[in-house]
Scaffold this motif. Structure first.
Motif, PDB file in Angstrom:
ATOM      1  N   THR A 182      16.227  83.528 -42.838  1.00 34.60           N
ATOM      2  CA  THR A 182      15.443  82.308 -42.643  1.00 34.60           C
ATOM      3  C   THR A 182      14.463  82.098 -43.790  1.00 34.60           C
ATOM      4  OG1 THR A 182      13.764  83.459 -41.335  1.00 34.60           O
ATOM      5  CG2 THR A 182      15.607  82.454 -40.127  1.00 34.60           C
ATOM      6  N   VAL A 183      14.246  80.844 -44.121  1.00 35.58           N
ATOM      7  CA  VAL A 183      13.251  80.458 -45.122  1.00 35.58           C
ATOM      8  C   VAL A 183      12.452  79.296 -44.549  1.00 35.58           C
ATOM      9  CG1 VAL A 183      14.616  81.228 -47.102  1.00 35.58           C
ATOM     10  CG2 VAL A 183      14.858  78.880 -46.275  1.00 35.58           C
ATOM     11  N   SER A 184      11.265  79.098 -45.081  1.00 38.21           N
ATOM     12  CA  SER A 184      10.401  77.995 -44.645  1.00 38.21           C
ATOM     13  C   SER A 184      10.039  77.131 -45.839  1.00 38.21           C
ATOM     14  CB  SER A 184       9.123  78.542 -43.987  1.00 38.21           C
ATOM     15  OG  SER A 184       9.442  79.278 -42.824  1.00 38.21           O
ATOM     16  N   TRP A 185       9.628  75.922 -45.562  1.00 39.32           N
ATOM     17  CA  TRP A 185       9.265  74.979 -46.607  1.00 39.32           C
ATOM     18  C   TRP A 185       7.796  75.169 -47.010  1.00 39.32           C
ATOM     19  CZ3 TRP A 185      12.151  73.891 -42.310  1.00 39.32           C
ATOM     20  CH2 TRP A 185      13.451  73.408 -42.509  1.00 39.32           C
ATOM     21  N   THR A 186       7.477  74.786 -48.230  1.00 39.08           N
ATOM     22  CA  THR A 186       6.104  74.772 -48.732  1.00 39.08           C
ATOM     23  C   THR A 186       5.759  73.339 -49.114  1.00 39.08           C
ATOM     24  OG1 THR A 186       6.300  77.026 -49.605  1.00 39.08           O
ATOM     25  CG2 THR A 186       4.519  75.652 -50.487  1.00 39.08           C
ATOM     26  N   LEU A 187       4.643  72.855 -48.609  1.00 37.33           N
ATOM     27  CA  LEU A 187       4.251  71.471 -48.852  1.00 37.33           C
ATOM     28  C   LEU A 187       4.213  71.182 -50.354  1.00 37.33           C
ATOM     29  CD1 LEU A 187       3.352  69.000 -47.131  1.00 37.33           C
ATOM     30  CD2 LEU A 187       0.998  69.630 -47.688  1.00 37.33           C
ATOM     31  N   GLY A 188       4.907  70.137 -50.761  1.00 33.81           N
ATOM     32  CA  GLY A 188       4.872  69.707 -52.147  1.00 33.81           C
ATOM     33  C   GLY A 188       5.753  70.472 -53.101  1.00 33.81           C
ATOM     34  N   ARG A 189       6.520  71.455 -52.598  1.00 35.99           N
ATOM     35  CA  ARG A 189       7.403  72.248 -53.446  1.00 35.99           C
ATOM     36  C   ARG A 189       8.841  72.043 -52.984  1.00 35.99           C
ATOM     37  NH1 ARG A 189       4.702  72.709 -57.618  1.00 35.99           N
ATOM     38  NH2 ARG A 189       6.142  74.348 -58.334  1.00 35.99           N
ATOM     39  N   THR A 190       9.700  71.660 -53.898  1.00 40.81           N
ATOM     40  CA  THR A 190      11.077  71.338 -53.543  1.00 40.81           C
ATOM     41  C   THR A 190      11.877  72.590 -53.227  1.00 40.81           C
ATOM     42  OG1 THR A 190      11.024  69.370 -54.953  1.00 40.81           O
ATOM     43  CG2 THR A 190      13.186  70.195 -54.315  1.00 40.81           C
ATOM     44  N   LEU A 191      12.462  72.606 -52.049  1.00 43.60           N
ATOM     45  CA  LEU A 191      13.387  73.668 -51.647  1.00 43.60           C
ATOM     46  C   LEU A 191      14.798  73.175 -51.956  1.00 43.60           C
ATOM     47  CD1 LEU A 191      13.337  75.714 -48.344  1.00 43.60           C
ATOM     48  CD2 LEU A 191      15.470  74.759 -49.213  1.00 43.60           C
ATOM     49  N   VAL A 192      15.560  73.984 -52.687  1.00 46.17           N
ATOM     50  CA  VAL A 192      16.925  73.616 -53.056  1.00 46.17           C
ATOM     51  C   VAL A 192      17.874  74.633 -52.439  1.00 46.17           C
ATOM     52  CG1 VAL A 192      18.538  73.107 -54.931  1.00 46.17           C
ATOM     53  CG2 VAL A 192      16.074  72.679 -55.239  1.00 46.17           C
ATOM     54  N   PHE A 193      18.871  74.152 -51.717  1.00 43.26           N
ATOM     55  CA  PHE A 193      19.856  75.060 -51.132  1.00 43.26           C
ATOM     56  C   PHE A 193      21.240  74.428 -51.183  1.00 43.26           C
ATOM     57  CE2 PHE A 193      18.926  72.323 -47.580  1.00 43.26           C
ATOM     58  CZ  PHE A 193      20.014  72.365 -46.726  1.00 43.26           C
ATOM     59  N   ASP A 194      22.234  75.275 -50.976  1.00 43.83           N
ATOM     60  CA  ASP A 194      23.631  74.854 -50.986  1.00 43.83           C
ATOM     61  C   ASP A 194      24.071  74.669 -49.542  1.00 43.83           C
ATOM     62  OD1 ASP A 194      26.388  74.648 -51.109  1.00 43.83           O
ATOM     63  OD2 ASP A 194      26.616  76.133 -52.700  1.00 43.83           O
ATOM     64  N   ASP A 195      24.243  73.418 -49.121  1.00 41.19           N
ATOM     65  CA  ASP A 195      24.526  73.189 -47.708  1.00 41.19           C
ATOM     66  C   ASP A 195      25.990  73.461 -47.339  1.00 41.19           C
ATOM     67  OD1 ASP A 195      25.953  70.904 -48.473  1.00 41.19           O
ATOM     68  OD2 ASP A 195      25.043  69.639 -46.949  1.00 41.19           O
ATOM     69  N   SER A 196      26.806  73.906 -48.313  1.00 40.00           N
ATOM     70  CA  SER A 196      28.156  74.347 -47.956  1.00 40.00           C
ATOM     71  C   SER A 196      28.135  75.742 -47.348  1.00 40.00           C
ATOM     72  CB  SER A 196      29.093  74.293 -49.164  1.00 40.00           C
ATOM     73  OG  SER A 196      28.678  75.154 -50.202  1.00 40.00           O
ATOM     74  N   PHE A 197      26.994  76.441 -47.443  1.00 41.54           N
ATOM     75  CA  PHE A 197      26.789  77.665 -46.675  1.00 41.54           C
ATOM     76  C   PHE A 197      26.483  77.278 -45.225  1.00 41.54           C
ATOM     77  CE2 PHE A 197      26.255  79.453 -50.843  1.00 41.54           C
ATOM     78  CZ  PHE A 197      26.598  80.787 -50.719  1.00 41.54           C
ATOM     79  N   THR A 198      26.897  78.103 -44.296  1.00 41.84           N
ATOM     80  CA  THR A 198      26.582  77.862 -42.895  1.00 41.84           C
ATOM     81  C   THR A 198      25.067  77.922 -42.720  1.00 41.84           C
ATOM     82  OG1 THR A 198      28.673  78.857 -42.211  1.00 41.84           O
ATOM     83  CG2 THR A 198      26.964  78.652 -40.539  1.00 41.84           C
TER      84      THR A 198
END
Length: 404
Positions: free
Chosen positions: A299-315
């Motif tokens: 699990t990961v969480s978001w940080t206000l004002g910082r872009t989270l980038v992930f690959d949504d082809s992962f489950t």
């Protein structure tokens, strides 16, 4: 064309060398990339016969190299020992869940639906796996080298101001706040899960929502227009995504690894909102789809004002665990972010251009009230300020350029 590339193109290259030994991982990876580039080329995509040959060759090599063969399939190294006994197969990427036969799915869909062949070809191609691209679930959290993430972070203040202002008018603008799936696909409605998950669509494929961009999101829409990695991606969405307390989205996957998903959070609860990902491909059996948690998740969480980038082809799954009563009494806020999808940075420009043309030949959505983006626009923001027609785009892009 080199002889080796010609053999690959004709499907005559194998996973054995002339000396009877299996190819090295580097050689196998290079062959998959070469086959991917052949499939994704304009020459192949313009000829259905070449396309079927290229897709079949690539699918077979992927099954072989990733050890995803059918039970009745046999393969050996020069007649000596089975490839997998040598342990020389490639590790299965975590976002490779299965290998779909292009020819089979095109044929099956055409039997059930009276769609033109180009439409069906484009639909199936939208779910292609692109081997050889870096495969990792999370690309960026607090810091990021990707230009689009840096661009979004740099203009967080202006974007946040626009999104929060829109949210303050949510009761007046409720017609724009739709349940997930209303703006995207019926599949998204199926995975909406429990609670309230809404979005506001600003961009789809090649078109802006003219009314929203003009009245509420001038800077946000100008950032999209200044980001060709977004608007040249035929699968792209730009949405405001809102998840309310006591809401969750069960595990699911995106349809292609040819793009990355960018989240710029503008409103976050103190705790409880998280993104869960599974790093191993094929982790969930079909009967397990729709589950909320998994023992292998990260699990990961978001940080206000910082872009989270992930690959949504992962489950992956999304959760906001606070009950509404608890969150409301403690001042809990919705999780609200700007979402957009851009090309995977390692997909070559000529592949992007060929895929974009091929996907769009199958037809494009023409939503009412949307303004189409000219694909011939210059990619330089300063020149775009001078060349674009339309007041809000010309003014705002210049502001973005000065601020940057």
């Amino acid at each position: 064309m080199p002889v080796s590339a010609l053999l690959v193109a004709l499907g005559l290259a194998s996973s054995e060398r002339l000396d009877g030994q299996c190819q090295t991982p580097e050689e196998m990876a290079a062959e998959l990339i070469s086959l991917r580039q052949i499939r994704n080329s304009r020459e192949t995509l313009a000829d259905f016969t070449k396309l079927y040959t290229a897709t079949t060759n690539l699918e077979w090599k992927m099954r072989t190299f990733y050890n995803l063969k059918d039970e009745n399939d046999t393969h050996d190294c020069g007649g000596k020992v089975d490839t997998w006994q040598l342990g020389c197969e490639l590790p299965r990427p975590g976002n490779l869940h299965d290998i779909k036969s292009h020819a089979y799915y095109v044929g099956a869909i055409r039997k059930l639906h009276a769609f033109p062949v180009q439409v069906v070809q484009s639909l199936v191609a939208s779910e292609w796996y692109h081997p050889g691209l870096t495969s990792r679930p999370v690309w960026c959290l607090d810091s990021c080298d990707l230009p689009l993430a840096q661009r979004l972070n740099a203009h967080f203040g202006a974007v946040s101001k626009e999104l929060l202002h829109f949210w303050s008018l949510k009761h007046e603008l409720k017609d724009h706040l739709r349940g997930v799936g209303a703006h995207t696909t019926s599949f998204d409605r199926l995975i909406a899960g429990n609670g309230t998950w809404q979005d506001v669509r600003l961009w789809r494929g090649r078109a802006f929502d003219r009314q929203l961009c003009d009245r509420y999101f001038r800077v946000t829409c100008s950032l999209v227009e200044a980001s060709p990695e977004v608007w040249t991606n035929p699968w792209s969405h730009v949405l405001i995504s809102i998840l309310m307390p006591n809401s969750w989205v069960p595990f699911h996957q995106g349809h292609t690894n040819g793009q990355l998903t960018y989240h710029l959070p503008v409103m976050l609860p103190e705790a409880g909102a998280e993104l869960a990902l599974l790093e191993r491909g094929g982790t969930l059996a079909e009967q397990e789809t729709g589950i909320l948690t998994h023992p292998e998740e990260t699990t990961v969480s978001w940080t206000l004002g910082r872009t989270l980038v992930f690959d949504d082809s992962f489950t992956h799954a999304v959760r906001y665990r606070h009950a509404w009563s608890e969150a409301h009494s403690s001042g809990g806020a919705p999780r609200m972010l700007l979402l957009m999808r851009a090309w995977h940075p390692e997909l070559e420009m000529k592949e992007r251009m060929a895929l974009r043309e091929f996907i769009r030949r199958g037809g494009e959505e023409e939503p009412e009230g949307y303004e189409w983006q000219d694909l011939c626009l210059t990619l330089q923001i300063t020149e775009t300020c001078c060349l674009l027609r339309g007041k809000w785009r010309r003014e705002t892009l210049c502001i973005v350029d000065i601020a940057g």
